[in-house]
Design an enzyme around this catalytic site. Structure first.
Site, PDB file in Angstrom:
ATOM      1  N   THR A 170       0.970  -1.168  -0.027  1.00 53.01           N
ATOM      2  CA  THR A 170       0.113   0.190   0.127  1.00 53.01           C
ATOM      3  C   THR A 170       0.778   1.339   0.036  1.00 53.01           C
ATOM      4  OG1 THR A 170      -1.939  -1.134   1.200  1.00 53.01           O
ATOM      5  CG2 THR A 170      -1.491   1.376   1.420  1.00 53.01           C
ATOM      6  N   GLY A 200     -11.010  -2.011   2.852  1.00 47.06           N
ATOM      7  CA  GLY A 200      -9.891  -1.920   4.051  1.00 47.06           C
ATOM      8  C   GLY A 200     -10.051  -0.533   4.719  1.00 47.06           C
TER       9      GLY A 200
END
Ligand code: ASP
Length: 301
Positions: A170, A200
């Site tokens: 990420t 998420g």
């Protein structure tokens, strides 16, 4: 004085731990993204523009779990989440389950600028991208061979491959511009083999992303479900606002809490004074930062 920090995920480096060429490629990509953001700050641009530019560069690089090169969901497709927030006004924009917008963080910025809402998801988000004249791509554009292999390896190994092995994690950025304004942005493909439709922490304002000029700007990476449960990004901001903790102490305690819950990850933050803090509680984290007048730092922590 400006300050900028970016991250490329946290977890286990996997084979990259023994591959200097891969590490060099990661460092080069982080350097390019840092420079993209810094150029804006050098020209007196805003923190918001700087974090967007840095994250766009990382989304376009297939080495990271964001944009092209993002991890695959269980059905082999890519679903992307992103958020961006401005600390002066508390304006925020977020998108989830994006499948056709080349740069989800740009779409999050359009939500921030053009809508009375904070978050858009799914097909409607991709449609809004088209209305905002953002680049539209087929879902295959995001899929790389490495991510296909990663999904297959995970299916073959029910214990799962190490987070972040092969291509990395990420991405996120936090910045303070010369006016003292703060901003944060985060972008991700989520977790390998996730159930399609899973969202998420990254696009959830307060969980993976937050910015408040009176405290700090923060972007997180790691075990997203835990980041959502403990409202991780806002937890850090609250430590500064209500407990008046110095940033480094707040970061340390936030990471200790994460560890006590058995969760892993990392955070980057910058406060109103331009102080940058980067912490993680897992094997490694990719990060880079620069403060005006100082040499940039790029490292695999
Ligand atoms: N936090 C991200 C998510 O759960 C994944 C990561 O940062 O590695 O979607």
């Amino acid at each position: 004085m400006y300050a900028l920090a970016i991250h490329g995920g946290a977890g286990a480096l996997g084979p990259a731990a023994h591959d200097p060429a891969h590490q060099a490629a990661l460092c080069a990509a982080l350097t390019a993204a840092l420079q993209a953001g810094e150029r804006i700050l050098q020209d007196d641009g805003t923190a918001l523009d700087a974090v967007e530019a840095a994250v766009v560069a990382l989304e376009d690089d297939p080495l990271f779990n964001a944009g092209r090169g993002a991890v695959l969901a269980a059905d082999g497709s890519v679903e992307l989440d992103a958020a961006i927030m401005e600390g002066t006004t508390l304006r925020a924009g977020a998108v989830a389950l994006v499948r056709h917008t080349r740069n989800p963080v740009r779409l999050a910025r359009c939500v921030l600028e053009r809508l009375p809402h904070v978050m858009l998801a799914g097909e409607a988000a991709d449609r809004f991208a088209a209305q905002s004249a953002l680049s539209r791509v087929a879902n295959d554009y995001f899929v790389t061979e490495q991510r296909r292999a990663q999904l297959q390896a995970r299916a073959a190994d029910s214990a799962g491959v190490s987070r972040g092995s092969g291509p990395w994690g990420t991405v996120g950025a936090v910045a303070r511009d010369r006016r003292g304004q703060l901003a944060a942005a985060t972008s991700t493909g989520g977790t390998v083999g996730k159930r399609p439709g899973r969202i998420g922490d990254s696009p959830i304002i307060g969980a993976g992303t937050y910015a408040d000029d009176s405290a700090c700007a923060v972007s997180g990476t790691g075990h997203g479900e835990w980041f959502v449960r403990i409202v991780q990004a806002y937890d850090l901001v609250a430590r500064l606002r209500y407990a008046h903790q110095p940033l480094a102490v707040a970061m340390q305690e936030a990471l200790e809490r994460l560890s006590s819950l058995g969760a892993h990850g990392g955070l980057i933050a910058v406060n109103a004074a331009g102080e940058i803090c980067v912490r993680h509680n897992c094997e490694s984290m990719l990060g880079a930062s620069v403060c005006e007048g100082q040499a940039p730092q790029v490292c695999i922590l």
